[in-house]
Design a protein around this motif. Structure first.
Motif, short mmCIF file in Angstrom:
data_model
loop_
_atom_site.label_atom_id
_atom_site.label_comp_id
_atom_site.label_asym_id
_atom_site.label_seq_id
_atom_site.Cartn_x
_atom_site.Cartn_y
_atom_site.Cartn_z
N ILE A 7 0.87 -1.19 0.00
CA ILE A 7 0.00 0.00 0.00
C ILE A 7 0.90 1.23 0.00
O ILE A 7 1.77 1.37 0.87
CB ILE A 7 -0.92 0.00 1.23
N PHE A 8 0.76 2.07 -1.01
CA PHE A 8 1.52 3.32 -1.08
C PHE A 8 0.70 4.42 -0.42
O PHE A 8 -0.50 4.55 -0.69
CB PHE A 8 1.80 3.70 -2.53
N ASN A 9 1.36 5.22 0.41
CA ASN A 9 0.66 6.35 1.02
C ASN A 9 1.08 7.63 0.33
O ASN A 9 2.26 7.99 0.32
CB ASN A 9 0.97 6.42 2.52
N ILE A 10 0.12 8.29 -0.29
CA ILE A 10 0.39 9.57 -0.93
C ILE A 10 -0.46 10.61 -0.22
O ILE A 10 -1.68 10.62 -0.37
CB ILE A 10 0.04 9.54 -2.44
N GLY A 11 0.20 11.45 0.57
CA GLY A 11 -0.55 12.39 1.41
C GLY A 11 -1.48 11.61 2.31
O GLY A 11 -1.05 10.71 3.03
N ALA B 124 -4.34 6.33 0.62
CA ALA B 124 -3.67 5.03 0.59
C ALA B 124 -3.96 4.39 -0.75
O ALA B 124 -5.12 4.16 -1.10
CB ALA B 124 -4.18 4.16 1.72
N VAL B 125 -2.89 4.14 -1.54
CA VAL B 125 -3.06 3.50 -2.86
C VAL B 125 -2.67 2.02 -2.74
O VAL B 125 -1.50 1.70 -2.58
CB VAL B 125 -2.16 4.17 -3.93
N PRO B 126 -3.67 1.12 -2.80
CA PRO B 126 -3.31 -0.30 -2.73
C PRO B 126 -2.79 -0.77 -4.09
O PRO B 126 -3.50 -0.71 -5.08
CB PRO B 126 -4.64 -0.97 -2.38
N ALA B 127 -1.54 -1.20 -4.13
CA ALA B 127 -0.94 -1.65 -5.39
C ALA B 127 -0.99 -3.17 -5.51
O ALA B 127 -1.14 -3.71 -6.60
CB ALA B 127 0.49 -1.16 -5.50
N LEU B 128 -0.86 -3.85 -4.37
CA LEU B 128 -0.91 -5.32 -4.35
C LEU B 128 -1.77 -5.74 -3.16
O LEU B 128 -1.55 -5.30 -2.04
CB LEU B 128 0.51 -5.87 -4.23
N GLY C 213 -0.36 -8.36 -16.95
CA GLY C 213 -1.52 -7.58 -16.53
C GLY C 213 -1.47 -6.21 -17.18
O GLY C 213 -0.45 -5.80 -17.72
N THR C 214 -2.58 -5.49 -17.10
CA THR C 214 -2.65 -4.17 -17.74
C THR C 214 -1.86 -3.15 -16.92
O THR C 214 -1.42 -3.43 -15.80
CB THR C 214 -4.11 -3.70 -17.86
N SER C 215 -1.73 -1.95 -17.48
CA SER C 215 -0.99 -0.88 -16.81
C SER C 215 -1.64 -0.56 -15.46
O SER C 215 -2.86 -0.43 -15.38
CB SER C 215 -0.97 0.35 -17.71
N GLY C 216 -0.83 -0.46 -14.42
CA GLY C 216 -1.34 -0.11 -13.09
C GLY C 216 -1.85 -1.29 -12.29
O GLY C 216 -2.32 -1.14 -11.16
N SER C 217 -1.73 -2.52 -12.83
CA SER C 217 -2.28 -3.68 -12.13
C SER C 217 -1.41 -4.14 -10.95
O SER C 217 -1.87 -4.90 -10.10
CB SER C 217 -2.48 -4.84 -13.11
N GLY C 218 -0.16 -3.68 -10.90
CA GLY C 218 0.70 -4.02 -9.77
C GLY C 218 1.87 -4.93 -10.11
O GLY C 218 2.57 -5.42 -9.21
N LYS C 219 2.14 -5.11 -11.40
CA LYS C 219 3.20 -6.02 -11.84
C LYS C 219 4.58 -5.58 -11.35
O LYS C 219 5.33 -6.35 -10.76
CB LYS C 219 3.24 -6.12 -13.38
N SER C 220 4.92 -4.31 -11.62
CA SER C 220 6.26 -3.83 -11.25
C SER C 220 6.42 -3.81 -9.74
O SER C 220 7.49 -4.15 -9.22
CB SER C 220 6.50 -2.42 -11.81
N THR C 221 5.36 -3.42 -9.05
CA THR C 221 5.40 -3.42 -7.58
C THR C 221 5.75 -4.82 -7.08
O THR C 221 6.60 -4.99 -6.20
CB THR C 221 4.03 -2.98 -7.02
N CYS C 222 5.10 -5.83 -7.65
CA CYS C 222 5.34 -7.21 -7.25
C CYS C 222 6.80 -7.60 -7.53
O CYS C 222 7.50 -8.12 -6.65
CB CYS C 222 4.37 -8.11 -8.01
N ASP D 36 11.78 -6.26 -16.15
CA ASP D 36 10.55 -5.48 -16.20
C ASP D 36 10.36 -4.91 -17.61
O ASP D 36 11.10 -4.03 -18.02
CB ASP D 36 10.60 -4.34 -15.17
N GLU D 37 9.41 -5.46 -18.35
CA GLU D 37 9.14 -5.06 -19.74
C GLU D 37 10.44 -5.00 -20.54
O GLU D 37 10.76 -3.97 -21.15
CB GLU D 37 8.43 -3.70 -19.79
N PRO D 38 11.22 -6.11 -20.56
CA PRO D 38 12.56 -6.05 -21.16
C PRO D 38 12.55 -5.73 -22.65
O PRO D 38 13.55 -5.29 -23.19
CB PRO D 38 13.13 -7.45 -20.91
#
Ligand SMILES: Nc1ncnc2c1ncn2[C@@H]1O[C@H](COP(=O)(O)OP(=O)(O)OP(=O)(O)O)[C@@H](O)[C@H]1O
Ligand SMILES: [Mg+2]
Length: 253
Positions: A13-17, A20-24, A41-50, A169-171
């Motif tokens: 979970i990323f906290n921005i101000g 709370a942005v749940p990424a995974l 997965g599509t953009s913003g789905s949490g792949k890179s975070t994982c 990551d997206e090589p």
């Protein structure tokens, strides 16, 4: 057969101000030595975070990451640096080569951080340049190379420390479709011939289909895992364990 990577109920979970942005949102799966995995997965789905959490680049909010029997989620920064240096090769979408160094120096650089002497690291770098089919381009500067050639340098640099696990990551994100196929062919060859474990993030179903197994992420949940049954490693896991690799599939909210 023990999994090389065990992920259980992993959250980020990323906290921005005040937001709370749940990424995974609680993902669980196993990955075995020698597998070529696509996290898709599509953009913003949490792949890179994982991927970043598996590589020890980002700390989880909650959950367990166990790699080669070590709890990555419990490590402090110094332990993570040592873990990464010892075990992890990373391939980036934008290659991340150092522009003022030639191809060979770029490939040899991770060995410099390990204290390997000049002669030995040059020899190792040359070996991996040759393996990537760019042995004749050692003295080229990054800006004198095509995207596909630069990414081969990037892959050689990831391999030079002899890592247990390669994260990508997206090589092929910056490559045309023909060069993409060349680079994926090389990556697949490395996994099968050099017995590495490769975990690749992509948004592209065609690219994901190159992997032995796909883990599909939607809104921070694993919603599907697809096995390519023709892959020898998946058949071996099935034979040894009597069941497909563990992967808890949850419906996205
Ligand atoms: N450092 C960060 N700070 C705040 N929010 C973040 C951060 N990194 C990622 N996020 C958010 O987490 C969610 C997942 O992001 P992530 O980068 O993992 O997606 P992705 O699947 O890799 O997407 P893409 O295909 O576009 O690279 C997104 O909503 C994103 O905005
Ligand atoms: Mg991403």
């Amino acid at each position: 057969m023990e999994p090389l990577i065990k992920v259980r109920d992993l959250y980020k979970i990323f906290n921005i101000g005040l937001n709370a942005v749940p990424a995974l949102n609680g993902v669980s799966f196993d990955i075995y030595k020698g597998e070529f995995i696509a996290i898709v997965g599509t953009s913003g789905s949490g792949k890179s975070t994982c991927l970043n959490m598996l590589a020890g680049l980002e700390a989880p909010s909650k959950g367990i990451i166990q790699i080669a029997n070590k709890r990555i989620d419990r490590m402090n920064e110094a332990q993570l640096v040592a873990f990464r240096r010892q075990n992890v090769g990373f391939i980036f979408q934008s290659y991340n080569l150092i522009p003022s160094m030639n191809a060979l120096e770029n490939v040899a650089m991770p060995l410099m951080f390990r204290g390997v002497d000049y002669k030995e690291r040059t020899k190792a770098a040359k070996h991996y340049m040759e393996l990537m089919g760019i042995g004749d381009q050692c003295l080229h500067m990054p800006n004198q190379m095509s995207g596909g050639q630069q990414q081969r340098v990037g892959i050689a640099r990831a391999l030079v420390i002899d890592p247990k696990i390669i994260f990508a990551d997206e090589p092929t994100g910056n490559l045309d479709s023909h060069t993409t196929d060349d680079v994926l062919t090389l990556m697949k060859k490395i996994v099968s011939e050099e017995h590495r474990t490769l975990i690749m993030v992509t948004h592209d179903p065609h690219i994901a289909s190159w992997a032995d197994r796909q883990i599909r992420v939607v809104d921070g949940h694993v919603v599907e895992t697809v096995i390519n049954n023709e892959s020898p490693i998946e058949m071996e896991i099935l034979k040894e364990n009597g069941e497909p690799p563990f992967c808890e599939v949850k419906k996205a909210d």
